[in-house]
Design an enzyme around this catalytic site. Sequence first.
Site, mmCIF file in Angstrom:
data_model
loop_
_atom_site.group_PDB
_atom_site.id
_atom_site.type_symbol
_atom_site.label_atom_id
_atom_site.label_comp_id
_atom_site.label_asym_id
_atom_site.label_seq_id
_atom_site.Cartn_x
_atom_site.Cartn_y
_atom_site.Cartn_z
ATOM 1 N N ARG A 178 0.852 -1.187 0.000
ATOM 2 C CA ARG A 178 0.000 0.000 0.000
ATOM 3 C C ARG A 178 0.889 1.240 0.000
ATOM 4 N NH1 ARG A 178 -3.052 -2.636 4.473
ATOM 5 N NH2 ARG A 178 -5.046 -3.391 3.693
ATOM 6 N N ASP A 225 6.960 -6.128 3.763
ATOM 7 C CA ASP A 225 6.885 -7.416 3.086
ATOM 8 C C ASP A 225 6.541 -7.135 1.621
ATOM 9 O OD1 ASP A 225 6.899 -10.143 2.785
ATOM 10 O OD2 ASP A 225 5.075 -10.531 3.916
ATOM 11 N N HIS A 280 5.341 -12.611 8.175
ATOM 12 C CA HIS A 280 5.897 -11.262 8.289
ATOM 13 C C HIS A 280 5.877 -10.790 9.740
ATOM 14 C CE1 HIS A 280 5.663 -6.734 7.011
ATOM 15 N NE2 HIS A 280 6.855 -7.055 7.512
ATOM 16 N N ASP A 317 -0.237 -0.617 8.089
ATOM 17 C CA ASP A 317 0.010 0.517 7.193
ATOM 18 C C ASP A 317 -1.261 1.228 6.744
ATOM 19 O OD1 ASP A 317 -0.944 -1.530 5.625
ATOM 20 O OD2 ASP A 317 0.678 -1.481 4.148
ATOM 21 N N ASP A 318 -2.432 0.712 7.125
ATOM 22 C CA ASP A 318 -3.691 1.360 6.732
ATOM 23 C C ASP A 318 -4.392 1.989 7.932
ATOM 24 O OD1 ASP A 318 -4.370 -0.989 7.997
ATOM 25 O OD2 ASP A 318 -6.004 -1.497 6.633
ATOM 26 N N ASP A 362 -4.172 -13.297 14.375
ATOM 27 C CA ASP A 362 -4.991 -12.525 15.314
ATOM 28 C C ASP A 362 -6.075 -13.387 15.957
ATOM 29 O OD1 ASP A 362 -6.099 -12.695 12.768
ATOM 30 O OD2 ASP A 362 -6.909 -10.671 12.756
ATOM 31 N N SER A 393 -8.466 -9.502 3.474
ATOM 32 C CA SER A 393 -9.831 -9.829 3.917
ATOM 33 C C SER A 393 -10.878 -9.362 2.916
ATOM 34 C CB SER A 393 -10.111 -9.177 5.279
ATOM 35 O OG SER A 393 -10.084 -7.770 5.168
#
Length: 443
Positions: free
Chosen positions: A113, A140, A186, A208-209, A287, A318
Amino acid sequence: MLKKSSLVLWGAALFIAWNGLLLLFLWSRPASPGEGDRLTAEVIRLAQDAETELERQKELLRQIHRYSGLWGGRRRGVQITPKPPPPPPSPAPPRLTDPASTVLPVLVMACDRSTVRRCLDKLIRYRPSAQRFPIIVSQDCGHAETARVIASYGDAVAHIRQPDLSDIPVPAEHRKFQGYYKIARHYRWALGQVFRTFRYRAAIVVEDDLEVAPDFFEYFQAAFPLLLADRSLWCVSAWNDNGKEQMVDVGQAELLYRTDFFPGLGWLLLAELWDELEPKWPRAFWDDWMRQPEQRRDRSCVRPEVSRTMTFGRKGVSHGQFFDQYLKFIKLNDRFVPFTQLDLSYLKKEEYERSFLPKVYAAPEVRVEELQGNRRRELGAVRLQYSGRDSFKAFAKALGLMDDLKSGVPRAGYRGIVSFVYRGRRVYLAPPSDWTGYDPSWS
C-alpha cells in the site's frame, strides 16, 4: 625463628660465596686456544641461573616468614583466622524498567500500500519525541512503489525488509488464504527484529492502513506502566471494535476499559509476551490465534471508549470484510486527553471488578424492544441481559454491534459484558450475574 632480615642476609651471603667459588674455579683452570669466549659465555649463563635460583630462594624465605606468624599464634593458643578469599562477583542486578524513559518503538507493518504515507504522516506529526518513539517500517511483498514512499522519509523512519518473499506451501483448501500465511510469517519476522535484534523492551504495532489520533502516543505512554504492573493484562489496544460514532460517548474520551477480546489495530505488547508467543507462533490467522484460550490465558487488554486509530484500508487480504458495515464508521478521537496526568489505577483487575461489575448489575434491566423504541429514558444507564449465544447475536444485530464471537468472547467484552451507547444512553449487554466463563463452542 629467624628474623626476615637475617634470612635475607644469609641468602645474599650464600649467593656471593657461590659466585666467588665459581670464579676461582674458572680462573684456576688452564686456558686453551679459543676457549676464552666460550668460558665468558658459560660464566654469564651460570650467573643468570644463580640469580634465578636466588629469587626462588627469596620467595621461599618470604613464605616462611608469612606463615611463621600463624605458627607462633597457634603455639600461644591464639586463633588466627586466615584471610578469606575474595568474594565471587555479584550477579548483575535485575533489569529495571523506568516507564518514563523506556523507548517505545512503533512497528509499522507494510506491504504493497503506497498509502502508507497517510499512516506515517500522522505518526510523525503527533509523536512527541523521535528518540522515545522511533518508527520502524517493516515491509513485506517487495512492492517498489511502497518502498519508494517509505524511503522518501529518510532518517525519520527506519526501513527494514522481510527477506523471504516466497510462496508458502498451504493445504489445498487454504489456497485462497495464502495472504494470511504471508502476514503471519511477516509478523513473526518483524517482531523478532524488534525484540531479538533491536532488543526493545516493548513495542506498539500498527498496520500501514491505520491513521492515529492526536493523543495516540500519550495514551500508550500512560498505559505502559499499567501493563508492566498488572500481570492480568497482556496488551493495550487503541481500538474499540464497537466504536462507531453513534455508539460511543465522545464527551468521555478519557474513559478506558478492560476487555477479554484481543482487539489489535494499534496495540502495545511487552518483550516478555513475545518470549511466550514466538516459539508457538501460528502459520496463519495470527490474530484469531491470539484470541484462543491457550494464548489469552484469562488475561485482558486495555481499550478506549473512543478509538485512537481508524482504518482507511478497504483493500487487503480480507477483501473488505466488515469494512463497509463497521470499520469505516469507527470514530477517531479528535480531542487530546492528557492521559499521563490521569490516575489509571482503576483499570487494575481488583479495582476494576470492584467498581465496574456492581455498576453493570445495578443498572435496571430492559427489553430490546424498549431500547429500540427509545422508551424508559428516565432510567439512564440500563442493562440488556442475554442468556446464550443465539440471544447475544440477536441483540447485537438488532442494536448495530459486531455480533461475531471468537472462542466465545464478544468483541470489546469483559466477563461477557459489552458496554456501548445506544440512542444517547449507556447500555450494558450482559450475561446473568452468575456468569462462570466463556464457552468456546459459541464461536
